[in-house]
Design an enzyme around this catalytic site. Structure first.
Site, PDB file in Angstrom:
ATOM      1  N   GLU B  49      28.641   7.295  12.958  1.00  0.00           N
ATOM      2  CA  GLU B  49      29.152   7.499  14.310  1.00  0.00           C
ATOM      3  C   GLU B  49      30.615   7.121  14.271  1.00  0.00           C
ATOM      4  O   GLU B  49      30.949   5.963  14.038  1.00  0.00           O
ATOM      5  CB  GLU B  49      28.433   6.571  15.291  1.00  0.00           C
ATOM      6  CG  GLU B  49      27.317   7.255  16.044  1.00  0.00           C
ATOM      7  CD  GLU B  49      26.643   6.273  16.994  1.00  0.00           C
ATOM      8  OE1 GLU B  49      25.453   6.463  17.240  1.00  0.00           O
ATOM      9  OE2 GLU B  49      27.292   5.333  17.456  1.00  0.00           O
ATOM     10  N   ASP B  60      32.093  -0.717  26.204  1.00  0.00           N
ATOM     11  CA  ASP B  60      32.140  -1.474  24.955  1.00  0.00           C
ATOM     12  C   ASP B  60      32.539  -2.920  25.187  1.00  0.00           C
ATOM     13  O   ASP B  60      33.231  -3.239  26.147  1.00  0.00           O
ATOM     14  CB  ASP B  60      33.136  -0.811  23.995  1.00  0.00           C
ATOM     15  CG  ASP B  60      32.582   0.480  23.425  1.00  0.00           C
ATOM     16  OD1 ASP B  60      31.563   0.403  22.717  1.00  0.00           O
ATOM     17  OD2 ASP B  60      33.142   1.551  23.706  1.00  0.00           O
TER      18      ASP B  60
END
Lengths: 414, 279
Positions: B49, B60
């Protein structure tokens, strides 16, 4: 009893009618929506559902009205600034005195509404992001009153700029968390608040302070702030016998502006002006004026005009006023710009600072630096209009919080 | 057959769980990304990824936020990220690469142009963190047209009805977010995760990957026992951050970390396999 939202039959209203916006997906034309990570989808749906239930609940409306009257001190006055008007020998300038609200700005209208929702949804903890600190103070205030835990995220740079408000929040029992990522201002505080919410979503209500963020926030903040325009519309008619010719409000995220504009949207004779922060001047690139020089993109849960670079990275903004120092803007403003209902312009730091001093000396009212942008624009506009015309300005907050900033700029030690 | 599908089918034949590694493109420097990707594959990672750096990565945690800031300090653009994939493909035509990021950089390039280029440079799938299924109609169609898999997140808060809706529009695999929180958070509850994977499996035959909060061999092996894929991100980026000025040490540590995770997972799935056979 005041209605919170304007309920107009969507089948008979035309597409320019703001009362039918946003649509079921939270879109204002092509703006708005719900661009968030999957974890937040259900909590947002839950909030939307709760709001759509309580906005028509007589008990909720009555509690909101009572708090606005006896805790906030509404209705806020409409004041004819005669000396300021005379000075520019043009249109008459009227000020909607949101600076006289409890906690010193319009922000409290919205935090009262959202905190009442939090209480009904059984959330014991509230979080908020803040730039100038006004929304943080307003959140900490309602949290203290309702006995809720309160955490406020604030950019490190803003903590420095707005020290008095930081101390007020702490006095009120809130925890102020400095945000050190990115540009250390409002946008980064919003990122951190979203991260907190995604982590503590079970017991936490996120009180967003402006008409941005994912649906339903732009809708519910607008509805809670529309009390400004509803009152002003009535006061204007009572005091002068007619509607104003123009409305002026500063636009950062845009909640005070939407609050003033929304109840006038269908009054075609009323021109509307949103004033963004021009910083050092639009040509310098150092400003916070996405509607004037940005382009549509996706940030903080909604599609709207943004300040970004050629690679789609959000760029650092600049404004003398922390509350306007934000690279995005509420999606309803993006839509109102595109359909041409509101004209968006900007004034520079210097112009705002001059207006700050002028209103203080001419009318004895110290305006917030945010609101000073609206004052600066209104005086320019007034001088182009005849003296039988009327301009209604939203004086969205008071300037006590800004005296350190102003003194520092002018090299004065307090 | 797409690279992702082929990879998962091959692993399933061997009774193995896929190891997916996340790194942010351009961190610590754009010149090192392709080398890091090859190292990850050498260490036993099955899928990459590759994060598209964004200035405001709101889903995040602090580790990936810092990775984005380092990558952006070197001006890493989406165009460069696509070129990194192209360069990676010069040596590796097997390992699937999923681009993961936020919508705004894609929109500035233009969704159609991005999809076309991603296909040309041999990207395999797209995961846009802030693009839930409701907002994704145009993207899903565009990516499908360019033979890119549409990867979506499913969260602990996602309802059964939504899970079905998401799975219906997904391909390659679905990504289950193991906890309420941001990337790199702690407190992984494997019992809860197992229950939710079971729920997802009712709606799809696609492999289910699990990410967020998996940081070491122990947590990886626990998840490997219940999922089709394990995603590790922040733990790798911690190594990158700690040794950004010493490339050999950085690559060595990444390889050691991922090899140990790979080993723990294989042991775990072997045990699983044996347990199943005994039962």
């Amino acid at each position: 009893m005041t209605r919170i939202a304007n309920n107009i039959d969507p089948t008979t209203a035309d597409s320019r009618n703001s009362d039918v916006m946003p649509n079921a997906h939270g879109m204002f034309g092509e703006y708005g929506g719900r661009y968030v990570a999957e974890t937040l989808i259900e909590p947002l749906a839950e909030l939307e559902q709760a709001y759509s239930h309580y906005k028509d609940d007589p008990e909720f409306i009555a509690e909101f009205d009572t708090d606005l009257a006896h805790y906030v001190g509404r209705p806020s006055p409409l004041y004819h600034a005669q000396r300021l008007s005379q000075k520019y020998a043009g249109a008459q300038i009227y000020l909607k005195r949101e600076d006289l609200n409890h906690t010193g700005a319009h922000k409290i209208n919205n935090t009262i509404g959202q905190a009442l929702l939090a209480k009904r949804m059984g959330k014991p903890r509230i979080i908020a992001e803040t730039g100038a600190g006004q929304h943080g103070v307003a959140s900490a205030t309602v949290a203290a009153r309702l006995g809720l835990e309160c955490v406020v995220y604030m950019g490190e740079q803003d903590i420095h700029r707005q020290a008095p408000n930081v101390y007020r929040m702490k006095l009120l029992g809130a925890k102020v968390v400095p945000v050190t990522s990115g540009s250390k201002t409002l946008k980064d505080a919003l990122n951190e608040a979203l991260r907190d919410w995604v982590t503590n979503v079970d017991n936490t209500f996120y009180i967003i302070g402006t008409v941005a963020g994912p649906h339903p926030y732009p809708l519910l903040v607008r509805d809670f702030q529309s009390i400004i325009g509803r009152e002003a519309r009535e006061q204007m008619q009572q005091q002068t016998g007619s509607l104003p010719d123009a409305l002026v409000a500063c636009v950062g995220g845009g909640s005070n502006a939407i609050g003033l504009f929304h109840p006038f949207i269908n009054d075609e004779s009323v021109n509307m002006f949103g004033v963004e922060a021009g910083g050092y001047g639009l040509e310098t690139g150092k400003h916070s004026a996405p509607l004037n020089s940005g382009r549509p993109g996706v940030l903080h849960g909604n599609r709207t005009y943004l300040m970004e670079d050629d690679n789609g990275q959000i760029i650092e903004t600049h404004s003398i006023s922390a509350g306007l120092d934000y690279p995005g803007v509420g999606p309803e403003h993006a839509w109102l710009k595109d359909i041409g209902r509101v004209q968006y312009d900007s004034v520079t730091d210097d112009e705002a600072l001059a207006a700050f001093h002028e209103l203080t000396r001419v009318e004895g009212i110290i305006p917030a630096l945010e609101s000073s942008h609206a004052i600066a624009y209104a005086t320019k506009l007034a001088s182009t209009m005849s003296s039988d015309k009327k301009i209604l300005v939203n004086l969205s907050g008071r300037g006590d919080k800004d005296i350190n900033t102003v003194a520092e700029i002018e090299g004065i030690t307090i | 057959m797409s690279r992702l599908q082929a990879t998962f089918e091959n692993l399933a034949k061997d009774g193995r769980t896929a190891l997916i590694a996340y790194v942010t493109a351009g961190d610590p420097h754009p010149d090192l990304t392709v080398q890091i990707l090859h190292t990850l594959v050498e260490a036993g990672c099955d899928v990459i990824e590759l994060g598209i750096p964004f200035s405001d990565p709101m889903a995040d945690g602090p580790v990936i936020q810092s990775a984005c800031e380092r990558a952006l300090a070197h001006g890493t653009s989406l165009k460069q990220v696509l070129n990194m994939v192209e360069e990676f493909r010069e040596q590796d035509t097997q390992t699937p690469i999923v681009l993961m990021g936020y919508q705004n950089p894609i929109e500035v390039m233009g969704m159609k142009k991005f999809a076309k280029q991603a296909q040309q440079k041999q990207v395999d799938g797209i995961l846009t963190v802030d693009m839930p299924i409701e907002q994704a109609e145009e993207a899903v169609n565009e990516y499908k047209k360019h033979e890119l898999d549409n990867i979506f997140l499913i969260a602990p808060t996602t309802s059964s009805e939504r899970i079905k809706h998401i799975c219906d529009h997904s391909s390659g695999f679905v990504y289950y977010v193991s906890l309420k929180g941001v990337t790199g958070a702690g407190n992984l509850d494997t019992v809860e995760v197992a229950k939710n994977i079971e729920e997802i499996k009712k709606s799809t035959t696609l492999p289910v990957g699990v990410g967020f909060g998996i940081k070491d061999p122990e947590s990886a092996s626990k998840v490997a026992a219940i999922a089709d894929a394990v995603v590790v991100g922040s733990a790798i980026i911690n190594e990158i951050e700690a040794h950004a000025s010493d490339n050999d040490k950085m690559l060595g540590n990444i390889k050691a970390l991922m090899s140990s995770i790979r080993l723990a997972m294989d042991n775990s799935s072997t045990n699983q396999q044996q347990n199943k056979e005994v039962a």
